[in-house]
Design a protein around this motif. Structure first.
Motif, mmCIF file in Angstrom:
data_model
loop_
_atom_site.group_PDB
_atom_site.id
_atom_site.type_symbol
_atom_site.label_atom_id
_atom_site.label_comp_id
_atom_site.label_asym_id
_atom_site.label_seq_id
_atom_site.Cartn_x
_atom_site.Cartn_y
_atom_site.Cartn_z
ATOM 1 N N CYS A 1 0.802 -1.229 0.000
ATOM 2 C CA CYS A 1 0.000 0.000 0.000
ATOM 3 C C CYS A 1 0.834 1.277 0.000
ATOM 4 C CB CYS A 1 -0.931 0.017 1.210
ATOM 5 S SG CYS A 1 -2.284 -1.176 1.128
ATOM 6 N N PHE A 2 2.120 1.170 0.341
ATOM 7 C CA PHE A 2 2.939 2.371 0.473
ATOM 8 C C PHE A 2 2.878 3.299 -0.744
ATOM 9 C CE2 PHE A 2 6.132 1.198 4.031
ATOM 10 C CZ PHE A 2 5.300 1.818 4.951
ATOM 11 N N ARG B 1 0.322 8.201 3.663
ATOM 12 C CA ARG B 1 -0.040 8.596 5.025
ATOM 13 C C ARG B 1 -0.350 7.393 5.905
ATOM 14 N NH1 ARG B 1 1.974 13.219 5.968
ATOM 15 N NH2 ARG B 1 0.614 13.369 7.775
ATOM 16 N N GLN B 2 -0.259 6.202 5.354
ATOM 17 C CA GLN B 2 -0.443 4.951 6.110
ATOM 18 C C GLN B 2 -1.821 4.850 6.756
ATOM 19 O OE1 GLN B 2 2.820 4.139 8.740
ATOM 20 N NE2 GLN B 2 4.362 4.429 7.173
ATOM 21 N N MET C 1 7.471 -2.176 13.581
ATOM 22 C CA MET C 1 7.605 -0.881 14.257
ATOM 23 C C MET C 1 8.462 0.076 13.441
ATOM 24 S SD MET C 1 7.949 -2.123 18.232
ATOM 25 C CE MET C 1 7.920 -0.471 18.917
ATOM 26 N N ARG C 2 9.539 -0.429 12.858
ATOM 27 C CA ARG C 2 10.383 0.427 12.015
ATOM 28 C C ARG C 2 9.649 0.839 10.748
ATOM 29 N NH1 ARG C 2 15.511 0.933 13.645
ATOM 30 N NH2 ARG C 2 16.345 -0.578 15.145
ATOM 31 N N LEU C 3 8.976 -0.120 10.124
ATOM 32 C CA LEU C 3 8.292 0.150 8.870
ATOM 33 C C LEU C 3 7.233 1.229 9.028
ATOM 34 C CD1 LEU C 3 7.690 -0.631 5.889
ATOM 35 C CD2 LEU C 3 6.137 -2.378 6.782
ATOM 36 N N TYR C 4 6.541 1.216 10.161
ATOM 37 C CA TYR C 4 5.403 2.112 10.335
ATOM 38 C C TYR C 4 5.715 3.352 11.159
ATOM 39 C CZ TYR C 4 2.642 -1.417 8.037
ATOM 40 O OH TYR C 4 2.150 -2.286 7.114
ATOM 41 N N GLY C 5 6.978 3.633 11.436
ATOM 42 C CA GLY C 5 7.352 4.945 11.923
ATOM 43 C C GLY C 5 7.383 5.147 13.421
#
Length: 277
Positions: A50-51, A56-57, A136-140
């Motif tokens: 989806c990125f 904006r996730q 956690m890293r991927l989603y900021g």
């Protein structure tokens, strides 16, 4: 991720003693662990796909609420929220909440994620956990190493940029979970971040998670968690006096919604900052 210590007296300090979990609680907590990990395995590839179309996730934010609701439902925890209308949709905040349990994270996602997309400031060790750390890293989410003052300040710089450009960030200003439910002294890191980002500070009180899932026991008990969202505080000033004034106002707001016994115990705790994180 979901563990429980039942309330109990331990000497004059009033800490909680551990008690064995029943088989039903153990089974429900194990199912919640399975749900959480399987959901992460699905969420990571969905997020990657989806990125390009969802910078904006928003898909992540919707799915994270489903993830949190599912885990809480499996262990039998219901969340009651007050003051959610204090959150202005689209505004980014520094969210400062008390911390008693890992259930706090799930409760905050359920209550706030739909009004202000949020991420967490979390200890760096969690980012080394397979699957969980990758997500956690991927989603900021922002790692912080409180053992190193210079590293902690650099991590706060990342949190400041996130608040300014992307989403609200959750701080637990006590720096660790409270073993008794009373507020520990607050750290200044959340308020430094709010000052640098020009963001309002949103005090949040979480009540009940410490009785359902304190440190020391694997299984979570069923019950009710209450989340109270207080009116936002203006962005802190840059001076140490202004930072401390906002910190004290925030701590007072968080304490005001705790049960009376915990309010009294919190009032006796030292209010000075304990470090940069």
């Amino acid at each position: 991720m979901l563990s429980l210590v039942q309330r109990g007296a331990r000497g004059e300090r009033g800490a909680r003693a551990t008690a064995p979990a029943g088989p039903v609680e153990v089974a429900r907590t194990a199912l919640a662990h399975v749900w959480a990990m399987l959901f992460l395995v699905v969420l990571l590839p969905v997020g990657l796909l989806c990125f390009p179309f969802d910078p904006r996730q928003r898909m992540h934010d919707r799915l994270s609420v489903v993830w949190a609701r599912g885990a809480l439902w499996l262990v039998g925890v219901r969340v009651e929220a007050e003051g959610v209308l204090h959150v202005r949709p689209g505004e980014r905040y520094v969210i400062a909440a008390n911390h008693q349990s890992t259930l706090d994270i799930l409760a905050l996602l359920v209550v706030l994620q739909g009004r202000t997309p949020l991420r967490f400031l979390a200890k760096r060790a969690l980012f080394r956990v397979p699957v969980l750390g990758w997500g956690m890293r991927l989603y900021g989410h922002t790692p912080v190493d409180r053992r190193r003052a210079r590293g902690a300040l650099a991590d706060l710089g990342e949190a400041r940029r996130n608040v300014m450009q992307r989403w609200s960030t959750v701080f637990f200003p006590e720096g660790t979970r409270s073993a008794t439910g009373a507020l520990l002294p607050f750290r200044l890191g959340a308020f430094r971040t709010g000052s640098a980002a020009g963001a309002r500070v949103l005090p949040v009180t979480i009540d009940g998670t410490g009785a359902l899932q304190p440190k020391g026991r694997y299984a979570a008990a069923p019950g009710v968690v209450r989340v109270v969202v207080h009116p936002p505080l203006d962005p802190p000033g840059a001076s140490l006096e202004e930072l401390r004034a906002t910190m004290e106002a925030c701590r007072a707001a968080v304490a005001s919604a705790l049960p009376e016994a915990l309010r009294e115990a919190s009032a006796g705790a030292e209010g000075a900052p304990r470090g940069p994180g």
